[in-house]
Every structure is written in C-alpha cells, then in structure tokens.
Write a protein that holds these residues in place. Structure first.
Motif, PDB file in Angstrom:
ATOM      1  N   GLY A  69       0.807  -1.213   0.000  1.00 37.87           N
ATOM      2  CA  GLY A  69       0.000   0.000   0.000  1.00 37.87           C
ATOM      3  C   GLY A  69       0.839   1.260   0.000  1.00 37.87           C
ATOM      4  O   GLY A  69       2.050   1.257  -0.209  1.00 37.87           O
ATOM      5  N   ASN A  70       0.149   2.363   0.241  1.00 40.68           N
ATOM      6  CA  ASN A  70       0.810   3.658   0.344  1.00 40.68           C
ATOM      7  C   ASN A  70      -0.039   4.536   1.252  1.00 40.68           C
ATOM      8  O   ASN A  70      -0.949   4.046   1.921  1.00 40.68           O
ATOM      9  CB  ASN A  70       1.012   4.279  -1.048  1.00 40.68           C
ATOM     10  CG  ASN A  70      -0.272   4.431  -1.826  1.00 40.68           C
ATOM     11  OD1 ASN A  70      -1.173   5.170  -1.438  1.00 40.68           O
ATOM     12  ND2 ASN A  70      -0.389   3.705  -2.936  1.00 40.68           N
ATOM     13  N   SER A  71       0.251   5.808   1.282  1.00 41.19           N
ATOM     14  CA  SER A  71      -0.404   6.690   2.244  1.00 41.19           C
ATOM     15  C   SER A  71      -1.836   7.064   1.878  1.00 41.19           C
ATOM     16  O   SER A  71      -2.489   7.802   2.618  1.00 41.19           O
ATOM     17  CB  SER A  71       0.418   7.974   2.410  1.00 41.19           C
ATOM     18  OG  SER A  71       0.519   8.680   1.183  1.00 41.19           O
ATOM     19  N   HIS A  72      -2.349   6.549   0.757  1.00 44.59           N
ATOM     20  CA  HIS A  72      -3.709   6.898   0.343  1.00 44.59           C
ATOM     21  C   HIS A  72      -4.709   6.032   1.110  1.00 44.59           C
ATOM     22  O   HIS A  72      -5.250   5.046   0.594  1.00 44.59           O
ATOM     23  CB  HIS A  72      -3.874   6.737  -1.155  1.00 44.59           C
ATOM     24  CG  HIS A  72      -5.134   7.346  -1.693  1.00 44.59           C
ATOM     25  ND1 HIS A  72      -5.623   8.557  -1.264  1.00 44.59           N
ATOM     26  CD2 HIS A  72      -6.022   6.897  -2.631  1.00 44.59           C
ATOM     27  CE1 HIS A  72      -6.746   8.842  -1.909  1.00 44.59           C
ATOM     28  NE2 HIS A  72      -7.013   7.851  -2.735  1.00 44.59           N
ATOM     29  N   ALA A  73      -4.977   6.415   2.357  1.00 43.12           N
ATOM     30  CA  ALA A  73      -5.817   5.615   3.240  1.00 43.12           C
ATOM     31  C   ALA A  73      -7.301   5.905   3.074  1.00 43.12           C
ATOM     32  O   ALA A  73      -8.134   5.051   3.403  1.00 43.12           O
ATOM     33  CB  ALA A  73      -5.409   5.844   4.699  1.00 43.12           C
ATOM     34  N   ALA A  74      -7.648   7.086   2.602  1.00 43.13           N
ATOM     35  CA  ALA A  74      -9.068   7.444   2.506  1.00 43.13           C
ATOM     36  C   ALA A  74      -9.254   8.572   1.500  1.00 43.13           C
ATOM     37  O   ALA A  74      -8.295   9.231   1.090  1.00 43.13           O
ATOM     38  CB  ALA A  74      -9.602   7.874   3.868  1.00 43.13           C
ATOM     39  N   GLY A  75     -10.520   8.790   1.116  1.00 45.11           N
ATOM     40  CA  GLY A  75     -10.835   9.888   0.209  1.00 45.11           C
ATOM     41  C   GLY A  75     -10.379   9.625  -1.218  1.00 45.11           C
ATOM     42  O   GLY A  75      -9.898   8.548  -1.563  1.00 45.11           O
ATOM     43  N   LYS A  76     -10.556  10.650  -2.053  1.00 44.43           N
ATOM     44  CA  LYS A  76     -10.168  10.576  -3.461  1.00 44.43           C
ATOM     45  C   LYS A  76      -9.313  11.780  -3.818  1.00 44.43           C
ATOM     46  O   LYS A  76      -9.438  12.845  -3.222  1.00 44.43           O
ATOM     47  CB  LYS A  76     -11.409  10.567  -4.365  1.00 44.43           C
ATOM     48  CG  LYS A  76     -12.270   9.323  -4.262  1.00 44.43           C
ATOM     49  CD  LYS A  76     -13.390   9.381  -5.307  1.00 44.43           C
ATOM     50  CE  LYS A  76     -14.189   8.099  -5.350  1.00 44.43           C
ATOM     51  NZ  LYS A  76     -15.176   8.093  -6.457  1.00 44.43           N
ATOM     52  N   GLY A  85      -9.391   5.752  -1.034  1.00 43.54           N
ATOM     53  CA  GLY A  85      -8.323   5.070  -0.328  1.00 43.54           C
ATOM     54  C   GLY A  85      -8.802   3.805   0.367  1.00 43.54           C
ATOM     55  O   GLY A  85     -10.002   3.608   0.607  1.00 43.54           O
ATOM     56  N   TYR A  86      -7.846   2.957   0.719  1.00 41.61           N
ATOM     57  CA  TYR A  86      -8.162   1.578   1.116  1.00 41.61           C
ATOM     58  C   TYR A  86      -8.988   1.456   2.390  1.00 41.61           C
ATOM     59  O   TYR A  86      -9.707   0.475   2.572  1.00 41.61           O
ATOM     60  CB  TYR A  86      -6.866   0.762   1.240  1.00 41.61           C
ATOM     61  CG  TYR A  86      -5.926   1.208   2.349  1.00 41.61           C
ATOM     62  CD1 TYR A  86      -6.013   0.684   3.628  1.00 41.61           C
ATOM     63  CD2 TYR A  86      -4.917   2.139   2.090  1.00 41.61           C
ATOM     64  CE1 TYR A  86      -5.142   1.074   4.636  1.00 41.61           C
ATOM     65  CE2 TYR A  86      -4.044   2.533   3.094  1.00 41.61           C
ATOM     66  CZ  TYR A  86      -4.150   1.999   4.364  1.00 41.61           C
ATOM     67  OH  TYR A  86      -3.276   2.415   5.348  1.00 41.61           O
ATOM     68  N   TRP A  87      -8.910   2.430   3.307  1.00 43.04           N
ATOM     69  CA  TRP A  87      -9.675   2.360   4.550  1.00 43.04           C
ATOM     70  C   TRP A  87     -10.750   3.438   4.609  1.00 43.04           C
ATOM     71  O   TRP A  87     -11.139   3.881   5.678  1.00 43.04           O
ATOM     72  CB  TRP A  87      -8.738   2.474   5.749  1.00 43.04           C
ATOM     73  CG  TRP A  87      -8.406   1.161   6.387  1.00 43.04           C
ATOM     74  CD1 TRP A  87      -8.867  -0.068   6.044  1.00 43.04           C
ATOM     75  CD2 TRP A  87      -7.533   0.962   7.518  1.00 43.04           C
ATOM     76  NE1 TRP A  87      -8.340  -1.035   6.877  1.00 43.04           N
ATOM     77  CE2 TRP A  87      -7.521  -0.435   7.788  1.00 43.04           C
ATOM     78  CE3 TRP A  87      -6.776   1.811   8.312  1.00 43.04           C
ATOM     79  CZ2 TRP A  87      -6.763  -0.987   8.830  1.00 43.04           C
ATOM     80  CZ3 TRP A  87      -6.022   1.253   9.343  1.00 43.04           C
ATOM     81  CH2 TRP A  87      -6.022  -0.123   9.601  1.00 43.04           C
ATOM     82  N   ASP A  88     -11.267   3.828   3.459  1.00 49.24           N
ATOM     83  CA  ASP A  88     -12.303   4.853   3.435  1.00 49.24           C
ATOM     84  C   ASP A  88     -13.542   4.425   4.214  1.00 49.24           C
ATOM     85  O   ASP A  88     -14.302   5.260   4.694  1.00 49.24           O
ATOM     86  CB  ASP A  88     -12.674   5.170   1.983  1.00 49.24           C
ATOM     87  CG  ASP A  88     -13.447   6.464   1.840  1.00 49.24           C
ATOM     88  OD1 ASP A  88     -12.820   7.530   1.807  1.00 49.24           O
ATOM     89  OD2 ASP A  88     -14.689   6.395   1.787  1.00 49.24           O
ATOM     90  N   ALA A  89     -13.735   3.127   4.370  1.00 50.87           N
ATOM     91  CA  ALA A  89     -14.893   2.645   5.123  1.00 50.87           C
ATOM     92  C   ALA A  89     -14.857   3.061   6.585  1.00 50.87           C
ATOM     93  O   ALA A  89     -15.896   3.157   7.239  1.00 50.87           O
ATOM     94  CB  ALA A  89     -14.977   1.120   5.040  1.00 50.87           C
ATOM     95  N   ILE A  90     -13.663   3.308   7.117  1.00 47.70           N
ATOM     96  CA  ILE A  90     -13.551   3.620   8.549  1.00 47.70           C
ATOM     97  C   ILE A  90     -12.918   4.971   8.827  1.00 47.70           C
ATOM     98  O   ILE A  90     -12.803   5.362   9.993  1.00 47.70           O
ATOM     99  CB  ILE A  90     -12.767   2.520   9.303  1.00 47.70           C
ATOM    100  CG1 ILE A  90     -11.372   2.327   8.701  1.00 47.70           C
ATOM    101  CG2 ILE A  90     -13.561   1.217   9.313  1.00 47.70           C
ATOM    102  CD1 ILE A  90     -10.451   1.471   9.554  1.00 47.70           C
ATOM    103  N   ILE A  91     -12.507   5.715   7.786  1.00 48.34           N
ATOM    104  CA  ILE A  91     -11.894   7.036   7.977  1.00 48.34           C
ATOM    105  C   ILE A  91     -12.748   8.083   7.290  1.00 48.34           C
ATOM    106  O   ILE A  91     -12.967   8.017   6.081  1.00 48.34           O
ATOM    107  CB  ILE A  91     -10.464   7.087   7.406  1.00 48.34           C
ATOM    108  CG1 ILE A  91      -9.549   6.069   8.103  1.00 48.34           C
ATOM    109  CG2 ILE A  91      -9.880   8.497   7.553  1.00 48.34           C
ATOM    110  CD1 ILE A  91      -8.175   5.951   7.472  1.00 48.34           C
TER     111      ILE A  91
END
Length: 385
Positions: A69-76, A85-91
């Motif tokens: 992965g990388n730092s793109h954890a949420a949003g677009k 981002g990969y954890w958009d469900a929880i962030i």
C-alpha cells in the motif's frame, strides 16, 4: 477481481459522508541515517491528511500502511477516481476514525513498493543516488520498520505534533504502529494493530522469502541492475501472484477465480489452468506501478521485524504505555492470528491495558482491509474512550 473491487466500493458506501478531495504532500529530509548505519541524502516521502489539527495539536491519528500500500488511506484525489483510499470505510466524517474529531495523517514508506505510481513519493532503490546520478539499485541500504517510523516521527516533529492520540496500522502497518508504541512510548496514547504481529517467526520469514525468490529467479532482474532495460516483469508478476495468494483465504479466493475444470491439463502437461492465468493477470495489473527491488527491501524489512527493532519482544513490550488493541483476521494465512494473540497476551501478562478482537470474513488477511467495518464499533469505542 470485480467481486473484490465491489467489496471495496461497498465498504466505501457504508460511510456516513465522503471526505473532501485529498492532496498528496511532500516531506523532505536533507539526510537520514538508517538503523543499518547508512546515511541517505535528499530523502523524500509523500503524505496526506484528513480532518483538522486542533489548537493544541492533541487530536492526531497516524495511519501506517500495509506492504503493497501507500499513504492513500481514505478519500479521493479527484471526483473521477474509481475508488477511494483503502480504509475509506472507517476514515471520514462520522466513521470509526472520525475526521470531525481527529486529524488523520498517513505517510508513504521508504522503499515503497509503488515507486512508479504518480501519487507516491518515496526514496528507495529506484531513486537516483545523488552521488552517482544513477538509480541506487541494491546499493540502497537495508531499511527497517524502525526507519519507517523514524521518518514519520521527523514529519510529526516538523508539524509540531508532540503526542499521537493513536497509531493505527494494518499488516506491515501494524508492525510500524506497535514499533511506535515501543520506540516512543511517551508520544503514543493508543495503538491499534490490525492483521499484525509483534515479531516475525521462521515460518513467516520463509513464506516472505518466496516473494523475493520469484524476482531474483528472473534473469531480467540482473542482480538488481535493470532500470535501464525495464522491470523483471515475469519475476515481479510471480511475486505479486504469491502475495495475492498468501493474503487470501480459500473461501474468498475460490469465489474470485474459475474452478479447475479445464480439459486441456488432462491431456497436455504443458497446458495451464484458467484460474492460474486469471491470478497472473491480476498480478500483472498490480505490477504496473511497482518496483521489483522495492519488494525485496520491504520483504527484508518485514523479515527482520521485532517491535523494538532488536532484543527480545517481551523486554521491549515493557516500554509500552499506550492502550493497545489487536484485531487479527480469524482466517489469516499470512500473519496467523496467534501472532497477534501472543503479543496481546504478553502485554496482558506485563499488566498493560490491552484488548483483542478478531475480524471474521471470507478473505483471510485481506479481511483487515475489506471487512474491518464489521468491527467499526469496537475500533470507534477504543479510539473515543
């Protein structure tokens, strides 16, 4: 693949609100000395943040990312992005990691696997060595989980963040999160380890070595000196296929790929299976932005991991003052749940405040990404209390 993407999209849709568009930012250090004793010049990593930092800078949560992965954890980054981002469900606003309350940030690691992704900023083996004007290749020093943590620490110091409300990470990100709690105990109030471990064991070290072997077996790898001619594509594709396979539990894997009912393999030893071709095709798609040498460096950083960098895990865990939460996946075949449970039980034995909650789903290791919303309340309660 379509089912997997649909899972991610469904996870995103569960969120109460969408984040504003995200901006990738750049952090630079004129030099950085690794735990292996080498000094790198002109180090740069990317980072992004969601929410607002409060006046006393006490509401920061650091998200530490997984191996590929990388730092793109949420949003677009833009409205046209197919997925967030990969954890958009929880962030995000109102979600488990609530950006109405918290300032959430994440940082690309050194030697990030996605070295050729335009949204990733990382110093690694594909970077130009300022002393030679050529890519580092295997002259890049061995880097560790502690090195990733120390680069993150340097960024937080620049931002004036003296204490983290929490560090939360999945898989290789869980290594970083726990190492934060050991290395900087006075600066971490809470630590969440998702699909993680406190240290590597011989079984896992060998499993990871298979990923590296696939790359090194490709003649095009050329001892790591391939940048002028192009990636060792066959080896990189094979390594990424192993990663996908190891990270997926049979229930999810078998729902994703064609059953082995092919006729040709019954008659011809040279004939392959459609399911294998499908997996290799998915690996080839993932390989597009990845650097083969970076995979080797991340494998090594993972193989040498013990929270605290060196010494015995139990002795190192004595330093932890943070509340901790371990969230392994019940069906994880890559980092088996017992690895997290052992660390949790050690902390409890040491009298530390620690919790344990498994994530159950059909995807195994990947449930830490696609099924974590099933334990959103546990995570939210831990962070908010």
């Amino acid at each position: 693949m379509r089912y997997f993407i649909a899972c991610l999209a469904w996870c995103w849709a569960l969120g109460a609100q969408a984040l504003p568009l995200v901006e990738k930012q750049r952090f630079e250090l004129p030099s950085f000395t690794t735990q292996s004793g080498a000094t790198l010049k002109q180090v740069a990593v990317g980072w992004e943040a969601y929410g607002k930092l409060n006046a006393d800078k006490s509401n920061a949560i650091l998200i530490t990312h997984f191996f590929s992965g990388n730092s793109h954890a949420a949003g677009k980054y833009s409205d046209s992005d197919p997925l967030p981002g990969y954890w958009d469900a929880i962030i995000g606003p109102g979600k488990a990691i609530d950006t109405d309350k918290y300032y959430v940030l994440s940082v690309d690691t050194l030697a990030n696997a996605n070295a050729f992704d335009p949204h990733v900023i990382t110093t690694g083996p594909a970077s130009i060595n300022p002393d030679t004007g050529k890519p580092y290749g295997l002259s890049f020093p061995v880097v560790s989980i502690r090195d990733f943590v120390n680069v993150q620490k340097a960024l937080l110091d620049k931002l004036g963040i003296k204490k983290l409300h929490a560090v939360v990470g999945a898989s290789m990100g869980s290594f970083q999160a726990l190492d934060w709690a050991v290395a900087y105990p006075d600066e971490v109030e809470r630590m969440v380890s998702v699909i993680g471990a406190g240290q590597m064991d011989p079984w896992t070290v060998f499993g990871l070595e298979r990923w590296a072997d696939a790359i090194k077996a490709d003649p095009a790898w050329n001892g790591g000196d391939y940048y002028a001619k192009g990636e060792p594509k066959a080896g990189l594709d094979r390594a990424l296929a192993y990663i996908i396979y190891d990270a997926t539990y049979p229930d999810g894997f078998n729902s994703r790929y064609t059953p082995p009912t092919d006729e040709a393999p019954k008659l011809d030893i040279h004939a392959g299976f459609k399911s294998v071709d499908e997996l290799m095709g998915h690996a080839a798609i993932r390989a597009h932005y990845q650097d083969a040498n970076a995979i080797l460096y991340l494998v090594r950083a993972s193989q040498i991991f013990v929270a605290g960098y060196s010494g015995q895990l139990e002795d190192n865990l004595k330093r932890v003052t943070a509340k901790t939460l371990f969230m392994p996946s019940t069906h994880d075949r890559l980092l088996v749940p017992q690895m997290a449970r052992t660390t949790y039980e050690t902390l409890k034995k040491l009298g530390k405040d620690s919790q344990y909650q498994e994530i159950t789903g059909p995807w195994g290791h990947l449930d830490g990404l696609v099924s974590i919303q099933t334990q959103a309340k546990v995570l939210k309660d831990f962070l908010d209390n």
